[in-house]
Write a protein that holds these residues in place. Structure first.
Motif, PDB file in Angstrom:
ATOM      1  N   GLU A 152       0.804  -1.213   0.000  1.00 28.62           N
ATOM      2  CA  GLU A 152       0.000   0.000   0.000  1.00 28.62           C
ATOM      3  C   GLU A 152       0.840   1.268   0.000  1.00 28.62           C
ATOM      4  O   GLU A 152       0.336   2.356  -0.290  1.00 28.62           O
ATOM      5  N   ARG A 195     -10.979  -1.276  -7.037  1.00 35.36           N
ATOM      6  CA  ARG A 195     -11.327  -0.717  -5.734  1.00 35.36           C
ATOM      7  C   ARG A 195     -10.121   0.044  -5.180  1.00 35.36           C
ATOM      8  O   ARG A 195      -8.976  -0.367  -5.354  1.00 35.36           O
ATOM      9  N   CYS A 196     -10.373   1.161  -4.514  1.00 41.33           N
ATOM     10  CA  CYS A 196      -9.290   1.943  -3.942  1.00 41.33           C
ATOM     11  C   CYS A 196      -9.712   2.452  -2.567  1.00 41.33           C
ATOM     12  O   CYS A 196     -10.865   2.858  -2.381  1.00 41.33           O
ATOM     13  N   ALA A 197      -8.775   2.437  -1.616  1.00 47.40           N
ATOM     14  CA  ALA A 197      -9.085   2.898  -0.262  1.00 47.40           C
ATOM     15  C   ALA A 197      -9.273   4.404  -0.220  1.00 47.40           C
ATOM     16  O   ALA A 197     -10.135   4.920   0.497  1.00 47.40           O
ATOM     17  N   ASP A 198      -8.480   5.134  -0.996  1.00 46.60           N
ATOM     18  CA  ASP A 198      -8.554   6.590  -1.020  1.00 46.60           C
ATOM     19  C   ASP A 198      -9.277   7.055  -2.277  1.00 46.60           C
ATOM     20  O   ASP A 198      -9.290   6.358  -3.296  1.00 46.60           O
ATOM     21  N   THR A 227     -14.352   5.823  -5.337  1.00 51.31           N
ATOM     22  CA  THR A 227     -13.523   4.829  -4.642  1.00 51.31           C
ATOM     23  C   THR A 227     -13.608   3.454  -5.294  1.00 51.31           C
ATOM     24  O   THR A 227     -12.841   2.563  -4.936  1.00 51.31           O
ATOM     25  N   GLU A 244     -12.666   0.182   6.962  1.00 54.60           N
ATOM     26  CA  GLU A 244     -11.925   1.431   7.126  1.00 54.60           C
ATOM     27  C   GLU A 244     -12.836   2.638   7.024  1.00 54.60           C
ATOM     28  O   GLU A 244     -12.676   3.611   7.735  1.00 54.60           O
ATOM     29  N   ARG A 245     -13.773   2.577   6.087  1.00 53.63           N
ATOM     30  CA  ARG A 245     -14.736   3.668   5.951  1.00 53.63           C
ATOM     31  C   ARG A 245     -16.094   3.180   6.410  1.00 53.63           C
ATOM     32  O   ARG A 245     -16.452   2.023   6.186  1.00 53.63           O
TER      33      ARG A 245
END
Length: 509
Positions: free
Chosen positions: A164, A285-288, A266, A215-216
């Motif tokens: 990451e 898919r992306c965390a940010d 996202t 996380e979100r």
């Protein structure tokens, strides 16, 4: 590591490592058996394993070689999402229901990937992407609702996943360990309010992960169809660079359309349609939140994977980007300087504007950019150019340059070599013969008024450059020296001896 070795056709018994910014981010099993570890500096890894083959980190290469794996998983479990090259996620309910158990579903995935893609895969089951990833590393099945118990005994360093590239996580992990919070369970036991007050807002998502939560928060909204963007390619394209050029414009358009509504993407859907009506689709898919740069990168990686594998019978006629999942644009604010490997996009543009502003205040020479070119010594390879000027090297770096100092280069290179004393056990100067041999063994090095005991050295290597030009000719010898201070601190130097005197050209990190 698998992608780099496959591209270079490297034999399995040869130790190898992938390096980013002078640090090992992945290494083969043979290299690990020789003592190489992830996170080491390149010089330390090569010192432990001299025959180590080093590859540069290349996300485009990784994505291209990972596409067959994603296709193989999709054949068994439709609806996959690519998190990054090397990691794919899919809802477990369908595969588990079809095969009867999670263990049987994992077996089928591993076998199918091995047959179709020729590589080994690891499969894990858990609630949430973070827990499922760690479960896949260990090849275990975590029962529903058991993610917190599974994560509790694991080390807090699991929050800093190397793939990451999140510098903020590395700093947080270091701080937690110094405070005695050495497991995910210990960190999760701290109240969230105290985490936010003590470690800042950026630590809250990591705290949620340690507690087995997502996380979100699950405040997911379905984007309206009018947010999708597409373009018709006329004539149809069958080259990655041409399609990627169109993708950059689409990325800007999609980002602008979302920003106007206060949204950020996202989960990105990439859809390509050929002249014959064939359609391929993949979700990333992306965390940010994705920036224009991040969107364009993922589209380019995906098209590279499809076109390289000849998935299209004809050229791509239509390219479309669909924001599969959006969040409030304020949910995750990018800083001025993003972490290594994260999406740069707008943050890089803000940084560029800041640089231009500094130049306006202090002059063009106030902000310089290093450009790596050709040469033998580390100092002559770097050229500093004003920010915004064309970054052209002083010499062609692709020329052979026999006798060039091998990688890695010193972390600090002095504009002018600094005087240094290299002494033997009697305190006399260490001399090099005309054949580039040491007369006596070095015992002590004195640089900047500080003496260090020499614990190791390499060389010397002869330097005989531009003998045909008296004005620029150089005849010297280079030597690498590792010195240890009385307090135990070790520092590696690159020395050069010319004109009967020693000088420091650079210092290794």
């Amino acid at each position: 590591m698998v992608a780099a070795s496959a591209e270079a056709a490297l034999l399995p018994h040869v130790p190898a490592a992938v390096v980013r910014s002078g640090e090992v981010v992945a290494c083969s099993a043979v290299a690990r058996a020789a003592g190489v570890r992830r996170g080491w500096r390149t010089r330390a890894a090569q010192g432990r394993c001299p025959e180590l083959v080093v590859f540069d980190h290349d996300e485009a290469r990784d994505a291209r070689f990972f596409e067959p794996v994603a296709e193989a998983v999709e054949e068994l479990a439709p609806g996959i999402e690519v998190v990054r090259p090397g990691l794919v996620v899919v809802g477990a309910r369908g595969p588990v229901g079809h095969h009867g158990s999670a263990e049987r579903a994992a077996e089928c995935v591993v076998d199918h990937v091995a047959v179709r893609a020729g590589v080994e895969a690891q499969v894990g089951f858990a609630d949430g992407l973070f827990a499922a990833t760690l479960a896949a590393h260990r090849g275990v099945v975590v029962p529903p609702g058991g993610s917190r118990e599974f994560l509790a005994p694991l080390g807090v360093q699991e929050l800093d996943q190397p793939a990451e590239h999140r510098e903020d996580r590395a700093e947080l992990v270091d701080l937690l360990r110094r405070l005695g919070l050495r497991t995910l369970g210990a960190f999760a036991s701290v109240p969230e309010r105290d985490v936010a007050n003590r470690f800042g807002r950026r630590a809250v998502p990591a705290h949620r992960l340690a507690a087995g939560l997502v996380e979100r928060p699950p405040s997911r909204r379905w984007p309206p169809p009018e947010l999708s963007v597409g373009c018709e390619l006329d004539p149809p394209v069958d080259r990655v660079d041409t399609a990627a050029f169109a993708a950059r414009g689409l990325a800007e358009s999609l980002h602008t359309r979302l920003a106007d509504r206060g949204l950020a993407c996202t989960r990105l859907g990439v859809r390509a349609t050929t002249e014959d009506g064939e359609e391929l689709r993949r979700v990333w898919r992306c965390a940010d939140p994705l920036t224009p740069h991040g969107i364009a990168d993922r589209v380019r990686w995906q098209l590279d994977g499809w076109l390289t594998r000849n998935r299209f019978a004809s050229g791509v006629r239509l390219l479309q980007l669909d924001p599969e999942e959006v969040v409030d644009a304020t949910a995750l604010q990018p800083g001025l300087w993003p972490g290594a490997g994260r999406d740069q996009g707008e943050a890089a543009e803000r940084a560029a504007r800041a640089m231009v502003h500094v130049q306006g205040l202090l002059g063009p020479g106030a902000v310089l950019t290093p450009v790596l070119g050709g040469g033998r010594g580390p100092g002559e390879r770097v050229r500093l150019v004003p920010w915004g000027d064309e970054r052209t090297p002083a010499s062609d770096p692709d020329q052979p340059w026999p006798g060039r100092l091998p990688a890695p280069s010193p972390a600090t290179v002095f504009a002018e070599p600094e005087p240094v004393a290299l002494l033997d056990s009697s305190g006399a100067d260490v001399v090099v013969t005309g054949y580039a041999e040491l007369v006596v063994q070095p015992h002590r090095i004195v640089h900047a008024g500080r003496a260090r005991q020499v614990v190791a050295w390499s060389g010397p290597w002869p330097v005989d450059e531009r003998w045909w030009d008296e004005a620029t000719a150089l005849r010297a010898a280079r030597l690498q020296v590792l010195g240890a201070a009385p307090d135990g601190e070790e520092l590696a130097f690159l020395l050069i001896r010319t004109g009967g005197k020693w000088a420091v050209e650079g210092v290794y990190d």
